[in-house]
Structures are given as structure tokens and as C-alpha cells.
Motif scaffolding. Structure first.
Motif, PDB file in Angstrom:
ATOM      1  N   ASP A   1      12.476   7.996   0.516  1.00 38.42           N
ATOM      2  CA  ASP A   1      12.082   8.448  -0.819  1.00 38.42           C
ATOM      3  C   ASP A   1      10.883   9.399  -0.761  1.00 38.42           C
ATOM      4  O   ASP A   1      10.826  10.379  -1.496  1.00 38.42           O
ATOM      5  N   ALA A   2       9.936   9.096   0.120  1.00 41.29           N
ATOM      6  CA  ALA A   2       8.776   9.975   0.286  1.00 41.29           C
ATOM      7  C   ALA A   2       9.218  11.342   0.806  1.00 41.29           C
ATOM      8  O   ALA A   2       8.755  12.380   0.324  1.00 41.29           O
TER       9      ALA A   2
ATOM     10  N   PRO B   1      12.915  -1.925   4.107  1.00 41.70           N
ATOM     11  CA  PRO B   1      12.171  -1.365   2.973  1.00 41.70           C
ATOM     12  C   PRO B   1      11.244  -0.223   3.387  1.00 41.70           C
ATOM     13  O   PRO B   1      11.039   0.719   2.617  1.00 41.70           O
ATOM     14  N   SER B   2      10.728  -0.280   4.600  1.00 40.26           N
ATOM     15  CA  SER B   2       9.879   0.802   5.087  1.00 40.26           C
ATOM     16  C   SER B   2      10.680   2.097   5.246  1.00 40.26           C
ATOM     17  O   SER B   2      10.220   3.174   4.865  1.00 40.26           O
ATOM     18  N   LEU B   3      11.874   1.996   5.787  1.00 42.84           N
ATOM     19  CA  LEU B   3      12.729   3.179   5.948  1.00 42.84           C
ATOM     20  C   LEU B   3      13.143   3.748   4.599  1.00 42.84           C
ATOM     21  O   LEU B   3      13.165   4.969   4.409  1.00 42.84           O
ATOM     22  N   LEU B   4      13.480   2.876   3.661  1.00 46.02           N
ATOM     23  CA  LEU B   4      13.860   3.349   2.323  1.00 46.02           C
ATOM     24  C   LEU B   4      12.693   4.042   1.624  1.00 46.02           C
ATOM     25  O   LEU B   4      12.871   5.077   0.978  1.00 46.02           O
TER      26      LEU B   4
ATOM     27  N   GLU C   1       4.313   7.774   3.459  1.00 48.52           N
ATOM     28  CA  GLU C   1       5.191   7.848   4.630  1.00 48.52           C
ATOM     29  C   GLU C   1       4.434   7.440   5.898  1.00 48.52           C
ATOM     30  O   GLU C   1       4.950   6.715   6.737  1.00 48.52           O
ATOM     31  N   ARG C   2       3.204   7.886   6.017  1.00 47.90           N
ATOM     32  CA  ARG C   2       2.399   7.544   7.195  1.00 47.90           C
ATOM     33  C   ARG C   2       2.143   6.038   7.270  1.00 47.90           C
ATOM     34  O   ARG C   2       2.319   5.411   8.315  1.00 47.90           O
ATOM     35  N   VAL C   3       1.760   5.445   6.150  1.00 50.29           N
ATOM     36  CA  VAL C   3       1.468   4.005   6.126  1.00 50.29           C
ATOM     37  C   VAL C   3       2.738   3.201   6.407  1.00 50.29           C
ATOM     38  O   VAL C   3       2.724   2.256   7.208  1.00 50.29           O
ATOM     39  N   ALA C   4       3.840   3.575   5.783  1.00 49.74           N
ATOM     40  CA  ALA C   4       5.098   2.848   5.994  1.00 49.74           C
ATOM     41  C   ALA C   4       5.575   2.968   7.436  1.00 49.74           C
ATOM     42  O   ALA C   4       6.222   2.051   7.954  1.00 49.74           O
ATOM     43  N   SER C   5       5.265   4.071   8.089  1.00 48.52           N
ATOM     44  CA  SER C   5       5.707   4.249   9.477  1.00 48.52           C
ATOM     45  C   SER C   5       5.026   3.249  10.410  1.00 48.52           C
ATOM     46  O   SER C   5       5.538   2.954  11.484  1.00 48.52           O
ATOM     47  N   GLN C   6       3.890   2.697  10.005  1.00 52.35           N
ATOM     48  CA  GLN C   6       3.215   1.686  10.821  1.00 52.35           C
ATOM     49  C   GLN C   6       4.056   0.418  10.944  1.00 52.35           C
ATOM     50  O   GLN C   6       3.882  -0.357  11.883  1.00 52.35           O
TER      51      GLN C   6
ATOM     52  N   LEU D   1       0.827  -1.198   0.000  1.00 52.30           N
ATOM     53  CA  LEU D   1       0.000   0.000   0.000  1.00 52.30           C
ATOM     54  C   LEU D   1       0.865   1.254   0.000  1.00 52.30           C
ATOM     55  O   LEU D   1       0.630   2.178  -0.786  1.00 52.30           O
ATOM     56  N   ALA D   2       1.879   1.285   0.845  1.00 49.05           N
ATOM     57  CA  ALA D   2       2.770   2.448   0.893  1.00 49.05           C
ATOM     58  C   ALA D   2       3.478   2.647  -0.442  1.00 49.05           C
ATOM     59  O   ALA D   2       3.608   3.782  -0.924  1.00 49.05           O
ATOM     60  N   ARG D   3       3.918   1.560  -1.066  1.00 51.94           N
ATOM     61  CA  ARG D   3       4.589   1.666  -2.374  1.00 51.94           C
ATOM     62  C   ARG D   3       3.638   2.207  -3.438  1.00 51.94           C
ATOM     63  O   ARG D   3       4.020   3.037  -4.263  1.00 51.94           O
ATOM     64  N   LEU D   4       2.407   1.727  -3.433  1.00 46.46           N
ATOM     65  CA  LEU D   4       1.424   2.209  -4.412  1.00 46.46           C
ATOM     66  C   LEU D   4       1.082   3.684  -4.180  1.00 46.46           C
ATOM     67  O   LEU D   4       0.936   4.442  -5.133  1.00 46.46           O
ATOM     68  N   LEU D   5       0.964   4.066  -2.930  1.00 46.97           N
ATOM     69  CA  LEU D   5       0.695   5.467  -2.617  1.00 46.97           C
ATOM     70  C   LEU D   5       1.831   6.360  -3.095  1.00 46.97           C
ATOM     71  O   LEU D   5       1.601   7.415  -3.691  1.00 46.97           O
ATOM     72  N   LEU D   6       3.059   5.922  -2.859  1.00 53.06           N
ATOM     73  CA  LEU D   6       4.221   6.705  -3.299  1.00 53.06           C
ATOM     74  C   LEU D   6       4.246   6.794  -4.820  1.00 53.06           C
ATOM     75  O   LEU D   6       4.458   7.876  -5.379  1.00 53.06           O
ATOM     76  N   ALA D   7       3.991   5.683  -5.492  1.00 52.24           N
ATOM     77  CA  ALA D   7       3.995   5.659  -6.957  1.00 52.24           C
ATOM     78  C   ALA D   7       2.892   6.539  -7.547  1.00 52.24           C
ATOM     79  O   ALA D   7       3.046   7.076  -8.643  1.00 52.24           O
ATOM     80  N   SER D   8       1.809   6.700  -6.795  1.00 49.29           N
ATOM     81  CA  SER D   8       0.712   7.536  -7.282  1.00 49.29           C
ATOM     82  C   SER D   8       0.888   9.003  -6.892  1.00 49.29           C
ATOM     83  O   SER D   8       0.015   9.820  -7.177  1.00 49.29           O
TER      84      SER D   8
END
Length: 100
Positions: free
Chosen positions: A73-74, A66-69, A46-51, A32-39
Motif C-alpha cells: 500500500d505504501a 500484514p507487513s507486506l500488505l 515502508e521502512r518501519v514495516a520492512s524491519q 507505528l508503520a500503520r500510523l505513519l502510512l495513515a498520516s
């Protein structure tokens, strides 16, 4: 896909999430975080990945790098250089544990 992933919630009791590799939805959160970033939604990505930066469930340790990376990027997309540097330093502090 973003809407479906965002709506997903664990169905097991909280106590079962600590050691359960699938019920915690770690891979789904990272996707989900990757898709949000790509969109282009860097702030929400960033918020989702921080979970995934939590002490529980234990499986989330697998997603820390991968969450930190992704958050780095975000932060770069948001032009927050200080935050990007912070995430990069945390990645470097993890050492070399292979590809994200």
C-alpha cells in the motif's frame, strides 16, 4: 503516538529477542508503520514495516503478511508500481493463511 512508538527499544539482550514474543516489539512496529502510512508518510511506513521482514526474532513471522500488505500500500501511494507488484507477489507466495 508516532513519536512514542518510534522511540521504543527492546530492553532485553539480543539473545532473548529470538523467541520472546513481546520484547521484540513486533506489534508496536506494525502499529507505528500503520500510523505513519495513515498520516501520509508512506516512505517511512515502508521502512518501519520492512524491519518485520527479518529471520529473527521468530515472532516476526506472524507479522510478515500484514507487513507486506502495508508495504504494498505504501508503494502504491508512492506510485512505485513495480515495488507494489513485488510485495503483492510475496503475499501471494505465502498462500492463504487467513486475514492479515
Amino acid at each position: 503516538a508516532i513519536r512514542e512508538l518510534a522511540a521504543m527499544q527492546p530492553v532485553e539482550p539480543r539473545a532473548s529477542l529470538t523467541w520472546g514474543p513481546f520484547e521484540s516489539l513486533g506489534s508496536e512496529r506494525l502499529l507505528l508503520a500503520r500510523l505513519l502510512l495513515a498520516s501520509g508518510n508512506a516512505r517511512e511506513a515502508e521502512r518501519v514495516a520492512s524491519q518485520l521482514d527479518a529471520t529473527e526474532p521468530a515472532i516476526y513471522l506472524m507479522y510478515l503478511r500484514p507487513s507486506l500488505l502495508l508495504r504494498r500500500d505504501a508503494a502504491r501511494l508512492l506510485r512505485n508500481d513495480a515495488q507494489a507488484a513485488f510485495y503483492q507477489s510475496r503475499v501471494e507466495g505465502l498462500g492463504d493463511s487467513g486475514p492479515p
